[in-house]
Design a protein around this motif. Structure first.
Motif, PDB file in Angstrom:
ATOM      1  N   ALA A  73       0.827  -1.208   0.000  1.00 16.92           N
ATOM      2  CA  ALA A  73       0.000   0.000   0.000  1.00 16.92           C
ATOM      3  C   ALA A  73       0.860   1.255   0.000  1.00 16.92           C
ATOM      4  CB  ALA A  73      -0.934  -0.004   1.207  1.00 16.92           C
ATOM      5  N   ARG A  74       1.961   1.258   0.755  1.00 19.99           N
ATOM      6  CA  ARG A  74       2.786   2.453   0.861  1.00 19.99           C
ATOM      7  C   ARG A  74       3.461   2.828  -0.449  1.00 19.99           C
ATOM      8  NH1 ARG A  74       5.735   2.611   6.756  1.00 19.99           N
ATOM      9  NH2 ARG A  74       3.828   2.427   8.003  1.00 19.99           N
ATOM     10  N   THR A  75       3.602   1.879  -1.360  1.00 20.21           N
ATOM     11  CA  THR A  75       4.181   2.209  -2.666  1.00 20.21           C
ATOM     12  C   THR A  75       3.170   2.887  -3.578  1.00 20.21           C
ATOM     13  OG1 THR A  75       3.615   0.081  -3.712  1.00 20.21           O
ATOM     14  CG2 THR A  75       5.662   0.182  -2.457  1.00 20.21           C
ATOM     15  N   ARG A  76       1.887   2.871  -3.197  1.00 20.51           N
ATOM     16  CA  ARG A  76       0.865   3.584  -3.969  1.00 20.51           C
ATOM     17  C   ARG A  76       0.985   5.074  -3.670  1.00 20.51           C
ATOM     18  NH1 ARG A  76      -4.850   0.497  -3.604  1.00 20.51           N
ATOM     19  NH2 ARG A  76      -5.319   2.193  -5.054  1.00 20.51           N
ATOM     20  N   PRO A  77       1.005   5.920  -4.683  1.00 21.03           N
ATOM     21  CA  PRO A  77       1.232   7.355  -4.440  1.00 21.03           C
ATOM     22  C   PRO A  77       0.265   7.983  -3.451  1.00 21.03           C
ATOM     23  CG  PRO A  77       1.355   6.842  -6.776  1.00 21.03           C
ATOM     24  CD  PRO A  77       0.892   5.593  -6.104  1.00 21.03           C
ATOM     25  N   SER A  78      -1.025   7.634  -3.529  1.00 22.98           N
ATOM     26  CA  SER A  78      -2.000   8.272  -2.640  1.00 22.98           C
ATOM     27  C   SER A  78      -1.778   7.867  -1.190  1.00 22.98           C
ATOM     28  CB  SER A  78      -3.423   7.907  -3.078  1.00 22.98           C
ATOM     29  OG  SER A  78      -3.633   6.498  -3.002  1.00 22.98           O
ATOM     30  N   VAL A  79      -1.469   6.590  -0.951  1.00 24.49           N
ATOM     31  CA  VAL A  79      -1.206   6.129   0.412  1.00 24.49           C
ATOM     32  C   VAL A  79       0.129   6.681   0.908  1.00 24.49           C
ATOM     33  CG1 VAL A  79      -0.904   4.102   1.881  1.00 24.49           C
ATOM     34  CG2 VAL A  79      -2.560   4.042   0.005  1.00 24.49           C
ATOM     35  N   PHE A  80       1.121   6.702   0.046  1.00 17.01           N
ATOM     36  CA  PHE A  80       2.426   7.269   0.392  1.00 17.01           C
ATOM     37  C   PHE A  80       2.267   8.690   0.925  1.00 17.01           C
ATOM     38  CE2 PHE A  80       6.131   9.800  -0.518  1.00 17.01           C
ATOM     39  CZ  PHE A  80       7.208   8.980  -0.231  1.00 17.01           C
ATOM     40  N   ARG A  81       1.432   9.473   0.259  1.00 17.73           N
ATOM     41  CA  ARG A  81       1.218  10.856   0.679  1.00 17.73           C
ATOM     42  C   ARG A  81       0.700  10.927   2.106  1.00 17.73           C
ATOM     43  NH1 ARG A  81      -3.670  14.863  -0.695  1.00 17.73           N
ATOM     44  NH2 ARG A  81      -4.766  12.961  -0.131  1.00 17.73           N
ATOM     45  N   GLU A  82      -0.193  10.009   2.477  1.00 16.94           N
ATOM     46  CA  GLU A  82      -0.750  10.040   3.830  1.00 16.94           C
ATOM     47  C   GLU A  82       0.247   9.543   4.874  1.00 16.94           C
ATOM     48  OE1 GLU A  82      -4.567   8.192   4.147  1.00 16.94           O
ATOM     49  OE2 GLU A  82      -5.528   9.972   3.314  1.00 16.94           O
ATOM     50  N   LEU A 142      -3.136  11.031  -9.545  1.00 10.65           N
ATOM     51  CA  LEU A 142      -3.688  12.382  -9.469  1.00 10.65           C
ATOM     52  C   LEU A 142      -3.865  12.837  -8.022  1.00 10.65           C
ATOM     53  CD1 LEU A 142      -6.333  12.231 -12.345  1.00 10.65           C
ATOM     54  CD2 LEU A 142      -4.151  13.451 -12.356  1.00 10.65           C
ATOM     55  N   VAL A 143      -4.251  11.914  -7.144  1.00 10.55           N
ATOM     56  CA  VAL A 143      -4.389  12.270  -5.730  1.00 10.55           C
ATOM     57  C   VAL A 143      -3.056  12.773  -5.186  1.00 10.55           C
ATOM     58  CG1 VAL A 143      -4.836  11.341  -3.421  1.00 10.55           C
ATOM     59  CG2 VAL A 143      -6.320  10.711  -5.326  1.00 10.55           C
ATOM     60  N   PHE A 144      -1.974  12.110  -5.595  1.00 11.98           N
ATOM     61  CA  PHE A 144      -0.637  12.500  -5.126  1.00 11.98           C
ATOM     62  C   PHE A 144      -0.178  13.813  -5.765  1.00 11.98           C
ATOM     63  CE2 PHE A 144       3.947  12.607  -5.600  1.00 11.98           C
ATOM     64  CZ  PHE A 144       4.405  12.265  -4.329  1.00 11.98           C
ATOM     65  N   LEU A 145      -0.253  13.888  -7.083  1.00 10.85           N
ATOM     66  CA  LEU A 145       0.301  15.049  -7.787  1.00 10.85           C
ATOM     67  C   LEU A 145      -0.433  16.337  -7.449  1.00 10.85           C
ATOM     68  CD1 LEU A 145       1.063  13.658 -11.365  1.00 10.85           C
ATOM     69  CD2 LEU A 145       2.651  14.018  -9.473  1.00 10.85           C
TER      70      LEU A 145
END
Length: 814
Positions: free
Chosen positions: A369-378, A511-514
């Motif tokens: 999960a942490r490698t997913r950009p949106s989860v990484f951001r959190e 897109l959530v991350f960027l």
């Protein structure tokens, strides 16, 4: 004979796999007991010298690095590419070549031609991993940059890599890769993905020009990456389990993620790679493939500690061997030979597995999960970004200030939200009622917030037309919907399967991350499957219609044979299962009207989402001219998109059963039909019934102002008919079925006429055609209803308040 021996081995393979599984289970039990004892005694897990999360902060990035280049019989490659590395380095940087007992004079060549390079001679060939470990152990700087000997460096590749070490929880920063031959397909890019699917950890590379900043990546390629030397050595470096080559870098990065560290991709650092230039010269294609398959097995044996996943692995692994024995071998299926290679390293894998468990700070699911950009951001927060405009981004759209830790005030000034608006259908131009609702919602939101749009489209033409949304949205992305794969049977509803797309899911995540999204607004039930596993980002679902209710009404409406009704019943069961489970995962669910809200809440049975009725059912009255006119005498108007089955049914019902009754008394009455995507059979039926078929019109307001009476003979479906709100706003009187007018708080006889049988419907139409003063009074009342209840000037304020309350609650500020 050989095939017979393989068959015999397949017969005993389940027992062998069972023995492997039992040994793993016992080893895991001992490892977890050891972790528990260490935790109870107050000591850190084995190998841990710092807490899981040291405070990231933003320390001064390192200025210098040690460049480590393992080499084996690559004299020609060093001669060609080493000068580019030296040109990119400063005098304070260190360049180390680790020579793995080459027989081609590589070491002598380095000593003679490049005296400034530090040469480490190995007594034997340690392979890429062993040579890299030796070089990084010998490195003098905090950051060690590991390069293949076939890597051509650009003059400015090093500084961006070093700049990526923005905190003390960064393990590695990987460069962007290109091939020297620009005509070759980029098989590797530096931006990697990973997933556990069909029993194995599978990895891949993405080429994405939109990513112009530091970005999480599943693994850092061993030959193009800067490592934190201390962390690298703490993890033991590249594991010899994966010798002679491949996946040692994937294993190392995965263990870094499980340790709680970050692995990043830096697109500003560019390297050019002659892929497999060394390996391909010394190993056959078959050998390379066998070692790769062997290492995919060992990757799971060492690193997958979630037993549900591990059991799936053993099942798929055995299936691979059976299929390969049967002659159905593929690149990704494990052959008997590759399995035997892995089996020889069973004890070694067992020891490595125990170490991985002792070192891990998070489990498998959390690591992926942490490698997913949106989860990484959190989990880790945002990474530094350059101030550039992305493709499809509107530079003139409002750019709200960032208040990443600021409260969302509900009184006084409220900072704009960053809203990601996600749709399954083309939005512009609005060819159906749902598109009208979505477009006007975007226009309203964009007045106060920064809106990003992601939508499926069905053609390149739609992809181009939806870029017009940039008039209001800050950024627009479209994904061409692929035909759904035909399956014999699936527990997924048809709505899910039709919009199932891994590329769409990845783009949503990105897109959530960027864009540092505060709130994701999903449109329609079928997109509920894309909800992200986020703790602090608000996610809302707007049910344009409650899908299972629409299927239910189609099921009981009659028509079709037994087989069709059986299929509809199965779809209803799947729809209920999906919709109730999915809706329960959102922070808020918006329904079109109160009845659907009550029904959905009763099925959710106390689950967490806020269910709100009516807050997305609105039009902008100012866009519709009232009362319109001049209106043609004896003219009726039907509006609908004919991909929607209830519209097809409603038009055929009206044309065949109601229109003849009207014409029996007023022969001059003409029905005008406006709507896109009509099948040829429907157009032929229109001619048969003497109906004027206009197809799609660019501006629906013109026919709404021209014709005398609006008819809505809908008998199935759910939700709210947006066309009624548009008709009310335009001053055209309305006759509808009760179901057609469902969900709108209109008073029969005051705002519209209702009729549910053909004679009643025909009589209501004739009554308004013959009494224009009554028709005008109905239209005036209906316009007042829309202005006071369904106008965006009113609905938008209430929606904003709920959005802010949800974001506050989700972010933990209240």
């Amino acid at each position: 004979m050989k095939k017979l021996l393989k068959f015999v081995f397949l017969c005993v393979a389940p027992a062998i796999l069972g023995a492997v599984a039992i040994s793993f289970a016992l080893s895991d039990l001992l490892a977890y007991l050891q972790r528990l004892l260490r935790r109870n005694s107050g000591g850190p897990p084995a190998g841990r010298c710092r807490p899981e999360h040291s405070t990231p902060g933003h320390p001064e990035p390192p200025r210098h690095a040690s460049i480590v280049i393992p080499n084996w019989n690559g004299k020609d490659l060093l001669e060609k590419y080493l000068p580019t590395v030296l040109e990119a380095c400063s005098p304070s940087d260190e360049v180390i070549v680790v020579d793995n007992a080459s027989s081609d004079g590589s070491a002598e060549f380095i000593e003679d031609r490049f005296p400034q390079v530090r040469l480490l001679r190995m007594e034997r060939n340690l392979g890429f991993g062993g040579g890299a470990n030796a070089g990084i152990r010998a490195a003098r700087h905090r950051i060690a940059v590991l390069l293949n000997n076939d890597m051509r460096a650009t003059p400015d590749f090093l500084a961006p890599l070093l700049a990526g070490f923005t905190g003390d929880d960064v393990f590695a920063v990987s460069a962007q890769l290109f091939f020297s031959d620009p005509a070759r397909r980029r098989e590797e890019t530096g931006l990697t993905t990973g997933s556990f699917e069909k029993g194995f950890i599978r990895v891949g590379h993405l080429a994405d020009d939109q990513i112009n900043r530091l970005y999480p990546t599943f693994y850092a390629g061993g030959g193009s990456t800067a490592y934190d030397r201390e962390k690298f050595l703490e993890l033991g470096g590249f594991d010899p389990l994966f010798e002679p080559f491949y996946l040692e870098d994937t294993d190392l990065s995965y263990n870094a993620w499980r340790r709680g560290w970050k692995v990043l991709y830096q697109p500003a650092s560019r390297l050019y790679h002659e892929h497999r230039a060394t390996i391909g010269k010394h190993y056959s294609r078959e050998a390379i493939r066998a070692y790769l398959q062997k290492n995919y097995v060992l990757m799971v044996w060492k690193n997958v500690h979630r037993w549900r996943w591990l059991l799936r692995h053993f099942l798929y692994l055995y299936g691979h061997m059976v299929l390969c024995w049967a002659g159905r071998e593929t690149e990704t299926r494990t052959t008997l030979g590759a399995f035997l290679l892995a089996l020889r390293q069973w004890p070694q894998a067992l020891r490595a597995r125990r170490r991985a468990i002792l070192w891990a700070a998070v489990d498998d699911r959390a690591a992926f999960a942490r490698t997913r950009p949106s989860v990484f951001r959190e989990v880790f927060g945002l990474l530094p970004a350059p101030a550039t405009i992305l493709p499809n981004q509107n530079p003139k759209a409002p750019s709200p200030p960032r208040f990443d830790s600021a409260p969302y005030e509900l009184s006084g000034a409220m900072r704009p939200l960053r809203i990601l608006f996600v749709s399954p259908y083309s939005i512009y131009p609005p060819l159906h009622g749902g598109a009208v609702l979505m477009l006007q919602a975007i226009q309203e939101m964009a007045k106060r917030h920064s809106v990003i749009v992601l939508t499926f489209v069905d053609s390149e033409k739609e992809a181009n037309s939806n870029q017009e949304l940039r008039l209001w949205a800050r950024h627009v992305e479209t994904v061409l919907r692929r035909p759904a794969l035909k399956r014999h049977f699936s527990l997924r509803s048809n709505a899910e399967q039709t919009f199932l797309d891994s590329g769409f899911a990845a783009l949503l995540d990105k897109l959530v991350f960027l864009h540092d999204i505060d709130l994701i607004q999903f449109e329609y039930t079928q997109l509920a499957q894309y909800r992200l596993p986020l703790l602090y980002t608000t996610q809302c679902l707007f049910e344009h219609d409650v899908y299972f209710r629409s299927v239910e009404r189609q099921l009981i409406s009659g028509g079709g044979g037994v087989w069709l009704k059986a299929k509809e019943f199965v779809e209803w069961l799947r729809a209920v299962r999906f919709e109730v489970a999915a809706a329960g995962q959102f922070d808020a669910v918006f329904t079109c009207h109160e009845e659907e809200r009550r029904m959905l809440e009763s099925l959710l049975n106390g689950k967490r989402p806020v269910v709100v009725a009516g807050l997305r059912t609105a039009v902008d009255c100012a866009n519709y001219t009232f009362p319109g006119g001049p209106r043609q005498l004896d003219s009726l108007l039907f509006v609908g998109n004919f991909q929607h089955r209830p519209n097809v049914d409603g038009l055929l019902y009206f044309s065949s059963e109601i229109l003849p009754l009207i014409r029996a008394r007023r022969p001059s009455v003409m029905l005008h039909v406006v709507g896109a995507q009509a099948p040829p059979t429907l157009e032929r039926a229109a001619v048969q019934f003497g109906v004027s078929f206009h197809g799609h019109v660019p501006d629906i307001r013109k026919p709404l102002s021209r014709y005398a009476l609006f008819v809505c003979p809908i008998r199935s479906g759910a939700g709210v008919r947006v066309k009624l709100l548009e008709a009310y706003a335009s001053g055209i009187p309305v006759v509808s079925t009760s179901l057609g007018a469902e969900g709108i708080a209109a008073t029969p006889g005051q705002d519209l006429l209702l009729a549910d049988s053909p004679p009643e419907f025909a009589e209501a139409c004739l009554r308004l055609l013959e009494h224009p003063e009554e028709a005008a009074a109905l239209a005036a009342h209906a316009r007042h209803l829309v202005e006071t209840t369904y106008d965006w000037s009113i609905v938008g304020q209430r929606l904003d308040q709920i959005y802010y309350e949800l974001v506050q609650r989700k972010s933990g500020l209240v």
